[in-house]
Structure formats: C-alpha cells, structure tokens
Scaffold this motif. Structure first.
Motif, PDB file in Angstrom:
ATOM      1  N   UNK A  10       1.058  -1.266  -0.360  1.00 19.21           N
ATOM      2  CA  UNK A  10      -0.070  -0.143  -0.197  1.00 19.21           C
ATOM      3  C   UNK A  10       0.785   1.321  -0.159  1.00 19.21           C
ATOM      4  N   UNK A  11       2.088   1.070   1.063  1.00 21.66           N
ATOM      5  CA  UNK A  11       3.100   2.493   0.922  1.00 21.66           C
ATOM      6  C   UNK A  11       3.487   2.574  -0.230  1.00 21.66           C
ATOM      7  N   UNK A  12       3.635   1.140  -1.067  1.00 30.50           N
ATOM      8  CA  UNK A  12       4.234   1.183  -1.973  1.00 30.50           C
ATOM      9  C   UNK A  12       3.841   1.896  -3.325  1.00 30.50           C
ATOM     10  N   UNK A  13       2.521   1.827  -3.111  1.00 27.63           N
ATOM     11  CA  UNK A  13       1.376   2.532  -4.569  1.00 27.63           C
ATOM     12  C   UNK A  13       1.388   3.505  -4.452  1.00 27.63           C
ATOM     13  N   UNK A  14       0.768   4.075  -2.595  1.00 29.06           N
ATOM     14  CA  UNK A  14       1.034   5.536  -2.570  1.00 29.06           C
ATOM     15  C   UNK A  14       2.254   6.157  -2.913  1.00 29.06           C
ATOM     16  N   UNK A  15       3.666   5.796  -3.050  1.00 24.48           N
ATOM     17  CA  UNK A  15       4.159   6.569  -3.585  1.00 24.48           C
ATOM     18  C   UNK A  15       4.445   6.599  -4.782  1.00 24.48           C
ATOM     19  N   UNK A  16       4.779   5.497  -5.876  1.00 21.61           N
ATOM     20  CA  UNK A  16       4.474   5.366  -7.004  1.00 21.61           C
ATOM     21  C   UNK A  16       3.839   6.613  -7.312  1.00 21.61           C
ATOM     22  N   UNK A  17       2.006   6.762  -6.929  1.00 26.35           N
ATOM     23  CA  UNK A  17       1.283   7.327  -7.279  1.00 26.35           C
ATOM     24  C   UNK A  17       1.189   9.033  -7.375  1.00 26.35           C
ATOM     25  N   UNK A  18       1.880   9.031  -5.835  1.00 26.77           N
ATOM     26  CA  UNK A  18       2.505  10.291  -6.013  1.00 26.77           C
ATOM     27  C   UNK A  18       3.765  11.034  -6.713  1.00 26.77           C
ATOM     28  N   UNK A  19       4.431  10.002  -7.053  1.00 23.24           N
ATOM     29  CA  UNK A  19       5.624  10.216  -8.207  1.00 23.24           C
ATOM     30  C   UNK A  19       5.079  10.438  -8.718  1.00 23.24           C
ATOM     31  N   UNK A  20       4.391  10.198  -9.866  1.00 23.36           N
ATOM     32  CA  UNK A  20       3.995  10.003 -11.425  1.00 23.36           C
ATOM     33  C   UNK A  20       2.984  11.479 -11.234  1.00 23.36           C
ATOM     34  N   UNK A  21       1.922  11.542 -10.266  1.00 25.94           N
ATOM     35  CA  UNK A  21       1.223  12.728 -10.288  1.00 25.94           C
ATOM     36  C   UNK A  21       2.355  14.191 -10.899  1.00 25.94           C
ATOM     37  N   UNK A  22       3.021  14.324  -9.398  1.00 23.98           N
ATOM     38  CA  UNK A  22       4.106  15.462  -9.750  1.00 23.98           C
ATOM     39  C   UNK A  22       4.789  15.311 -10.647  1.00 23.98           C
ATOM     40  N   UNK A  23       5.093  14.270 -10.841  1.00 26.56           N
ATOM     41  CA  UNK A  23       6.061  14.480 -12.575  1.00 26.56           C
ATOM     42  C   UNK A  23       5.013  15.227 -13.471  1.00 26.56           C
ATOM     43  N   UNK A  24       3.917  14.979 -13.862  1.00 30.15           N
ATOM     44  CA  UNK A  24       3.387  15.606 -13.964  1.00 30.15           C
ATOM     45  C   UNK A  24       2.840  16.675 -14.202  1.00 30.15           C
ATOM     46  N   UNK A  25       2.289  16.822 -12.951  1.00 29.12           N
ATOM     47  CA  UNK A  25       1.881  18.161 -12.854  1.00 29.12           C
ATOM     48  C   UNK A  25       2.922  19.565 -12.867  1.00 29.12           C
ATOM     49  N   UNK A  26       3.964  18.509 -12.492  1.00 28.71           N
ATOM     50  CA  UNK A  26       5.605  19.729 -12.492  1.00 28.71           C
ATOM     51  C   UNK A  26       5.858  19.847 -14.091  1.00 28.71           C
ATOM     52  N   UNK A  27       4.979  19.004 -15.231  1.00 30.13           N
ATOM     53  CA  UNK A  27       5.512  19.313 -15.773  1.00 30.13           C
ATOM     54  C   UNK A  27       4.368  20.492 -16.663  1.00 30.13           C
ATOM     55  N   UNK A  28       3.438  20.447 -16.134  1.00 25.15           N
ATOM     56  CA  UNK A  28       2.177  20.853 -16.424  1.00 25.15           C
ATOM     57  C   UNK A  28       2.906  22.693 -16.430  1.00 25.15           C
ATOM     58  N   UNK A  29       2.921  22.759 -14.778  1.00 20.63           N
ATOM     59  CA  UNK A  29       3.500  23.372 -14.759  1.00 20.63           C
ATOM     60  C   UNK A  29       4.569  25.349 -14.964  1.00 20.63           C
ATOM     61  N   UNK A  30       5.586  23.658 -15.331  1.00 21.21           N
ATOM     62  CA  UNK A  30       6.681  24.096 -16.390  1.00 21.21           C
ATOM     63  C   UNK A  30       6.725  24.526 -17.061  1.00 21.21           C
ATOM     64  N   UNK A  31       5.404  24.169 -18.749  1.00 18.86           N
ATOM     65  CA  UNK A  31       4.703  24.608 -19.540  1.00 18.86           C
ATOM     66  C   UNK A  31       3.823  25.735 -19.163  1.00 18.86           C
TER      67      UNK A  31
END
Length: 83
Positions: A10-31
């Motif tokens: 559960x913690x691993x899935x949560x960390x992976x999901x948070x990392x993926x969402x952070x990546x895409x959010x940062x990509x959109x904010x930078x754009x």
C-alpha cells in the motif's frame, strides 16, 4: 488482513502514484510558466514581498484616484455631536 506485506504494498503504491502525479503536475506548471513568459504576462525579475506590496499600492492608487477625486471632500465629515 493487514500483514506487513500488504502495508508495504500500500505504501509503495501510494509513493509511486504520488511520484507520477508530481511529475506530470510539474511538467504542466513548467509549460504554463514558459508560455506566460513568452506572452509577456510573467515578470522576469523576482521581487521581494516589500517590493510587491509597494508595487500593488501604486497600482491601486492609480486605479482609485479618479474615483477618489470625484467624491466631494466634505461628504466624509464625521457626525457632529449632539449637545
């Protein structure tokens, strides 16, 4: 039910999901920032909080001065005391 393996999963899935969402959010904010800079909507210089407040005060004064000048000065007299 809550074994050590399921908690770790559960913690691993949560960390992976948070990392993926952070990546895409940062990509959109930078754009968005890059687009705003190219359109000229984003200031290039970094201002301190004191400079931002001073800048906002001067822009507010410019917008409100026609309104303030159109109101008669004697309309804001304090009420007279009754004797």
């Amino acid at each position: 039910m809550n074994t050590a393996g399921s908690v770790a999963y559960g913690w691993g899935a949560l960390i992976v999901a948070a990392g993926v969402s952070f990546y895409y959010a940062k990509k959109e904010i930078d754009a968005r920032r890059k687009d705003a800079t190219l359109r000229g909507n984003r200031p290039l210089e970094k201002l301190s909080w004191e400079e931002k407040i001073a800048q906002q005060a001067t822009s507010t004064d410019k917008h409100l001065s026609p309104i303030q000048n159109s109101i008669p000065k004697d309309s804001f007299k304090p009420p007279e005391e009754k004797k």
